[in-house]
Enzyme design. Sequence first.
Site, PDB file in Angstrom:
ATOM      1  N   ASP A  70       0.864  -1.160   0.000  1.00  0.00           N
ATOM      2  CA  ASP A  70       0.000   0.000   0.000  1.00  0.00           C
ATOM      3  C   ASP A  70       0.909   1.222   0.000  1.00  0.00           C
ATOM      4  O   ASP A  70       2.126   1.105   0.190  1.00  0.00           O
ATOM      5  CB  ASP A  70      -0.897  -0.015   1.244  1.00  0.00           C
ATOM      6  N   CYS A 108     -13.154 -28.725   6.393  1.00  0.00           N
ATOM      7  CA  CYS A 108     -11.866 -28.163   5.980  1.00  0.00           C
ATOM      8  C   CYS A 108     -10.812 -29.268   5.929  1.00  0.00           C
ATOM      9  O   CYS A 108     -10.759 -30.116   6.822  1.00  0.00           O
ATOM     10  CB  CYS A 108     -11.439 -27.087   6.982  1.00  0.00           C
ATOM     11  N   CYS A 120      -7.491 -28.621   5.779  1.00  0.00           N
ATOM     12  CA  CYS A 120      -6.171 -27.999   5.979  1.00  0.00           C
ATOM     13  C   CYS A 120      -5.349 -28.789   6.992  1.00  0.00           C
ATOM     14  O   CYS A 120      -5.872 -29.636   7.721  1.00  0.00           O
ATOM     15  CB  CYS A 120      -6.331 -26.547   6.434  1.00  0.00           C
ATOM     16  N   CYS A 172      -6.826 -28.758  10.531  1.00  0.00           N
ATOM     17  CA  CYS A 172      -8.051 -29.538  10.721  1.00  0.00           C
ATOM     18  C   CYS A 172      -7.807 -31.037  10.577  1.00  0.00           C
ATOM     19  O   CYS A 172      -8.586 -31.845  11.073  1.00  0.00           O
ATOM     20  CB  CYS A 172      -9.119 -29.071   9.734  1.00  0.00           C
ATOM     21  N   HIS A 190      -5.384 -21.833   9.809  1.00  0.00           N
ATOM     22  CA  HIS A 190      -6.707 -22.295   9.346  1.00  0.00           C
ATOM     23  C   HIS A 190      -7.516 -21.142   8.744  1.00  0.00           C
ATOM     24  O   HIS A 190      -8.128 -21.291   7.679  1.00  0.00           O
ATOM     25  CB  HIS A 190      -7.503 -22.922  10.495  1.00  0.00           C
TER      26      HIS A 190
END
Length: 379
Positions: free
Chosen positions: A99, A311, A313, A316, A342
């Site tokens: 930014d 999920c 991932c 998980c 997560h």
Amino acid sequence: MEEHMEPAIKYRLIKKDKHTGARMGELITPHGTFPTPMFMPVGTQATVKSIAPDELDAMGAGVILANTYHLWLQPGEQIVEEAGGLHKFMNWDKGILTDSGGFQVFSLAKHRDIKEEGVTFRDPVSGSKMFLSPEKAMQIENALGPDIMMSFDECPPYFETYDYIKKSVERTSRWAQRGLEAHQNPDWQGLFGIVQGAGFKKLRQQSARDLVSMDFPGYSVGGLSVGESKEEMNRVLEFTTPLLPENKPRYLMGVGTADSLIDGVMRGIDMFDCVLPTRIARNGTCMTSHGRLVIKNAQYAHDFGPLDDECDCYVCRNYSRAYIRHLIHVNETFGIRLTSYHNLYFLIHLMQDLRQAIADDEVLEFREMVFEKYGFNQL
Ligand SMILES: Nc1nc2c(CCc3ccccc3)c3nc[nH]c3cc2c(=O)[nH]1
Ligand SMILES: [Zn+2]
């Protein structure tokens, strides 16, 4: 005759959803080509808090964000430049976007004063007087060396008067022109123009007209996600994104939650960023397929299931709610790493599912399914 530099950033439109403004494509950068729509993790101080670059890579992150304002104040852009730029400094070889610092001055600094020349403010850390202008912002961003950089803009308070916003939009357009002229980096990083105008259609049209005439390689929709309602944001997007060239990427700054991401994609947005996934993770709040889950709640003390049963991932697949609740309760940093990982994975994969829905012309059905699963939980 100044040769026209080939911008390093390109967008390739692949397919539009038949029933909404959603589209899928590719963002082409010097550090790789990434599918859109995309969610970009925020790494304000040159790190996506507590997550290593190879973990970001494993979860499918393509472009991450760093903050010019923060890196300018600490450690200073010259140190990052000496390191060979942000990619080397933080050991991340995919996309980086910075930014321009204006927004951060207004949200973080005290005693700031805005003039045509630029913005003066007091550095909250050292207390010394600082000055930021379009030229200075380009110099800092060029030193940091991202693939995509933002023009120096003013993000005005959303609920200001028409007259105030009009003056602000006109100055932001003049600042964008000054940034374009000051941008001297030989390999022409992808400088994005930032459309402002708060909730006023005429001012959004004026801002877009000014910036599109400057032919930036990409455009951000700024001035949103600053306290206005989601309905208001959607209303503004409805008439703003169609003003932007179809063959350029569109980045909605500071968004967000699953519902806002879906609604932004449906209105033609390709890129999103938000600090939320890692910020709420630090107090143990998790984004799941059934809405938000506050892991500290006693109800999870004996719950040996995954954070989110939909999920796949790393977190998980390997850790239980009871274990993560324990770690967060005793303020173990590993717990924050797990909830952060997560939450980022959740948003990155939501965009993957959205891309599939666009491919299948089923964005409306996808939105229905997500909203139904969430029920009235906070998203
Ligand atoms: N320059 C600019 N930035 C904004 C941000 C920061 C996004 C950002 C980029 C890179 C790192 C962190 C944050 C906004 N966040 C929420 N709403 C926002 C609006 C604007 C805006 O109008 N202009
Ligand atoms: Zn997960």
